[in-house]
Design a protein around this motif. Structure first.
Motif, mmCIF file in Angstrom:
data_model
loop_
_atom_site.group_PDB
_atom_site.id
_atom_site.type_symbol
_atom_site.label_atom_id
_atom_site.label_comp_id
_atom_site.label_asym_id
_atom_site.label_seq_id
_atom_site.Cartn_x
_atom_site.Cartn_y
_atom_site.Cartn_z
ATOM 1 N N THR A 219 -6.887 -2.964 -14.286
ATOM 2 C CA THR A 219 -5.709 -2.097 -14.266
ATOM 3 C C THR A 219 -4.453 -2.841 -13.844
ATOM 4 O O THR A 219 -3.346 -2.464 -14.222
ATOM 5 N N GLY A 220 -4.610 -3.889 -13.054
ATOM 6 C CA GLY A 220 -3.465 -4.687 -12.636
ATOM 7 C C GLY A 220 -2.461 -3.949 -11.777
ATOM 8 O O GLY A 220 -1.285 -4.343 -11.714
ATOM 9 N N VAL A 221 -2.889 -2.893 -11.085
ATOM 10 C CA VAL A 221 -1.904 -2.081 -10.365
ATOM 11 C C VAL A 221 -1.287 -2.820 -9.184
ATOM 12 O O VAL A 221 -0.134 -2.564 -8.818
ATOM 13 N N TRP A 222 -1.995 -3.762 -8.585
ATOM 14 C CA TRP A 222 -1.446 -4.436 -7.407
ATOM 15 C C TRP A 222 -0.393 -5.463 -7.775
ATOM 16 O O TRP A 222 0.344 -5.924 -6.910
ATOM 17 N N VAL A 223 -0.318 -5.848 -9.026
ATOM 18 C CA VAL A 223 0.710 -6.796 -9.457
ATOM 19 C C VAL A 223 1.810 -6.106 -10.250
ATOM 20 O O VAL A 223 2.673 -6.751 -10.833
ATOM 21 N N ARG A 224 1.790 -4.778 -10.261
ATOM 22 C CA ARG A 224 2.846 -3.992 -10.891
ATOM 23 C C ARG A 224 3.501 -3.165 -9.792
ATOM 24 O O ARG A 224 2.837 -2.449 -9.052
ATOM 25 N N PHE A 225 4.814 -3.241 -9.703
ATOM 26 C CA PHE A 225 5.519 -2.746 -8.534
ATOM 27 C C PHE A 225 5.994 -1.309 -8.720
ATOM 28 O O PHE A 225 6.504 -0.944 -9.785
ATOM 29 N N ALA A 226 5.846 -0.527 -7.635
ATOM 30 C CA ALA A 226 6.203 0.892 -7.664
ATOM 31 C C ALA A 226 7.068 1.245 -6.469
ATOM 32 O O ALA A 226 7.056 0.568 -5.440
ATOM 33 N N PHE A 227 7.811 2.318 -6.610
ATOM 34 C CA PHE A 227 8.477 2.976 -5.480
ATOM 35 C C PHE A 227 8.746 4.431 -5.882
ATOM 36 O O PHE A 227 9.306 4.660 -6.956
ATOM 37 N N PRO A 228 8.312 5.386 -5.046
ATOM 38 C CA PRO A 228 7.552 5.200 -3.806
ATOM 39 C C PRO A 228 6.108 4.819 -4.094
ATOM 40 O O PRO A 228 5.609 5.031 -5.201
ATOM 41 N N THR A 229 5.447 4.302 -3.070
ATOM 42 C CA THR A 229 4.082 3.827 -3.243
ATOM 43 C C THR A 229 3.027 4.820 -2.784
ATOM 44 O O THR A 229 1.868 4.704 -3.187
ATOM 45 N N GLY A 230 3.404 5.794 -1.927
ATOM 46 C CA GLY A 230 2.372 6.676 -1.390
ATOM 47 C C GLY A 230 1.365 5.857 -0.599
ATOM 48 O O GLY A 230 1.719 5.031 0.230
ATOM 49 N N TRP A 231 0.066 6.071 -0.889
ATOM 50 C CA TRP A 231 -0.955 5.285 -0.188
ATOM 51 C C TRP A 231 -1.287 3.982 -0.907
ATOM 52 O O TRP A 231 -2.032 3.148 -0.394
ATOM 53 N N HIS A 232 -0.713 3.765 -2.085
ATOM 54 C CA HIS A 232 -1.093 2.633 -2.919
ATOM 55 C C HIS A 232 -0.523 1.311 -2.407
ATOM 56 O O HIS A 232 0.630 1.226 -1.994
ATOM 57 N N TYR A 233 -1.339 0.275 -2.504
ATOM 58 C CA TYR A 233 -0.911 -1.084 -2.191
ATOM 59 C C TYR A 233 -0.367 -1.761 -3.441
ATOM 60 O O TYR A 233 -0.825 -1.506 -4.554
ATOM 61 N N ASP A 234 0.625 -2.625 -3.273
ATOM 62 C CA ASP A 234 0.945 -3.615 -4.286
ATOM 63 C C ASP A 234 1.523 -4.841 -3.588
ATOM 64 O O ASP A 234 1.799 -4.819 -2.378
ATOM 65 N N VAL A 235 1.673 -5.933 -4.334
ATOM 66 C CA VAL A 235 2.100 -7.196 -3.743
ATOM 67 C C VAL A 235 3.468 -7.066 -3.089
ATOM 68 O O VAL A 235 3.699 -7.611 -2.001
ATOM 69 N N MET A 236 4.371 -6.343 -3.731
ATOM 70 C CA MET A 236 5.698 -6.170 -3.138
ATOM 71 C C MET A 236 5.610 -5.434 -1.802
ATOM 72 O O MET A 236 6.305 -5.798 -0.835
ATOM 73 N N ARG A 237 4.768 -4.427 -1.725
ATOM 74 C CA ARG A 237 4.632 -3.694 -0.471
ATOM 75 C C ARG A 237 4.075 -4.610 0.623
ATOM 76 O O ARG A 237 4.529 -4.562 1.774
ATOM 77 N N GLY A 238 3.098 -5.438 0.274
ATOM 78 C CA GLY A 238 2.557 -6.369 1.247
ATOM 79 C C GLY A 238 3.609 -7.348 1.738
ATOM 80 O O GLY A 238 3.742 -7.607 2.937
ATOM 81 N N LEU A 239 4.387 -7.910 0.815
ATOM 82 C CA LEU A 239 5.440 -8.846 1.191
ATOM 83 C C LEU A 239 6.520 -8.177 2.038
ATOM 84 O O LEU A 239 6.995 -8.750 3.028
ATOM 85 N N ASP A 240 6.904 -6.965 1.655
ATOM 86 C CA ASP A 240 7.972 -6.292 2.394
ATOM 87 C C ASP A 240 7.523 -5.955 3.809
ATOM 88 O O ASP A 240 8.319 -5.970 4.746
#
Length: 309
Positions: A219-240
């Motif tokens: 699905t590649g969801v962790w390498v596709r960036f979202a806002f808002p994220t809710g409970w979901h993780y992605d790389v941008m959220r981890g970096l921020d």
């Protein structure tokens, strides 16, 4: 010093106070008084004021604590925290008082600021409660006992899981960081947070520890960036989060930073690539795969932190 052309900064500033004050703080180094003045508008103008006005007399947004996922009480409070609404202004204090006195989780009718059973939800409740000055000590104590041997947390641990998950872990980390700020520091919580951050760093924010493969390959969801994220993780959220926690960048972040850089368009803007919400009570950008002020703000401040400018 900024890491973006003036045209991009101007585009970001031509937005809601929720974005403007963060651009002033994180990208343009505006004077403290100007930042505070702009931040104060979040509760009285634009998206923040719109959300505050939608609270019911019973303290709930959307008629529930967690449900509906994006327009219920928890999702709305998460957005207000992301907007940086000032916790001490009267409209916010009134709203939080109603939540404290009335809002119950769907799970066992537990009071909102006492949390429920899933670490990812409890991490969100800690972040909200700590940010808004509420007592969430009981939830923090529970989460400390639930950290796994690998340093992460997992909402499936009550069902036998013994390994952390990115999604659960990021929610707890954000909650712990807000809690540390609220109480002026806590060694036990800070140690647990650093262990949790190491869980992410050991996996380079989106790789499997065992094989080095990119996680979520289908699905590649962790390498596709979202806002808002809710409970979901992605790389941008981890970096921020790491930026917000003032972590020291190291080589384990190189792949994640390269991923962020790869998504910059020809005009130095970033798109929102994936949408988790079915609806929001405020519309904050033009839509999926189009330049997003939220994503651009987050990307630029992450790059500024990483490159040390």
């Amino acid at each position: 010093m900024t890491v973006a052309p003036a045209s991009v900064i101007d585009w970001l500033l031509a937005s809601d106070p929720a974005i403007r004050w963060q651009v002033m703080r994180d990208l343009t180094d505006a004077p403290t008084g100007e930042i505070a003045s702009e931040r104060a508008k979040v509760a009285t103008e634009g998206w923040g004021a719109q959300l505050l006005a939608l609270q019911g007399a019973d303290g709930y947004w959307g008629g529930g604590a967690y449900k509906p996922d994006w327009t219920g009480t928890n999702g709305t409070l998460q957005l207000l925290r992301r907007f940086g609404v000032d916790p001490v202004v009267e409209p916010v204090r009134r709203a939080l008082r109603l939540v404290r006195e009335n809002v119950l989780w769907e799970y066992d009718d537990l009071p909102y600021f006492e949390g429920e059973v899933e670490p990812c939800i409890n991490g969100q409740a800690v972040a909200v409660g700590a940010y808004f000055g509420e007592d969430v000590q009981g939830i923090v104590d529970r989460l400390l006992t639930e950290q796994m041997a690998d340093g992460g947390w997992n909402c499936e641990q009550e069902n036998g899981s013994t390994r952390g998950s990115f999604d659960s872990t990021i929610n707890v980390l954000e909650g712990f960081l807000e809690y540390e700020r609220a109480v002026g520091g806590n060694q036990e919580v800070a140690a647990a947070r650093v262990r949790g951050q190491e869980y992410l760093l050991e996996r380079r924010l989106f790789h499997r520890l065992s094989t080095g493969e990119v996680t979520e390959p289908n699905t590649g969801v962790w390498v596709r960036f979202a806002f808002p994220t809710g409970w979901h993780y992605d790389v941008m959220r981890g970096l921020d989060h790491l930026r917000d926690a003032a972590a020291i960048p190291d080589d384990r972040l190189a792949d994640a930073i390269a991923l962020v850089e790869s998504k910059r368009d020809a005009e130095d803007r970033w798109p929102r690539e994936i949408t988790y919400h079915d609806r929001l009570d405020v519309e904050m950008d033009e839509g999926e795969d189009l330049p997003s002020r939220w994503m651009t703000l987050r990307a630029l401040r992450v790059l500024r932190w990483y490159h040390g400018s």
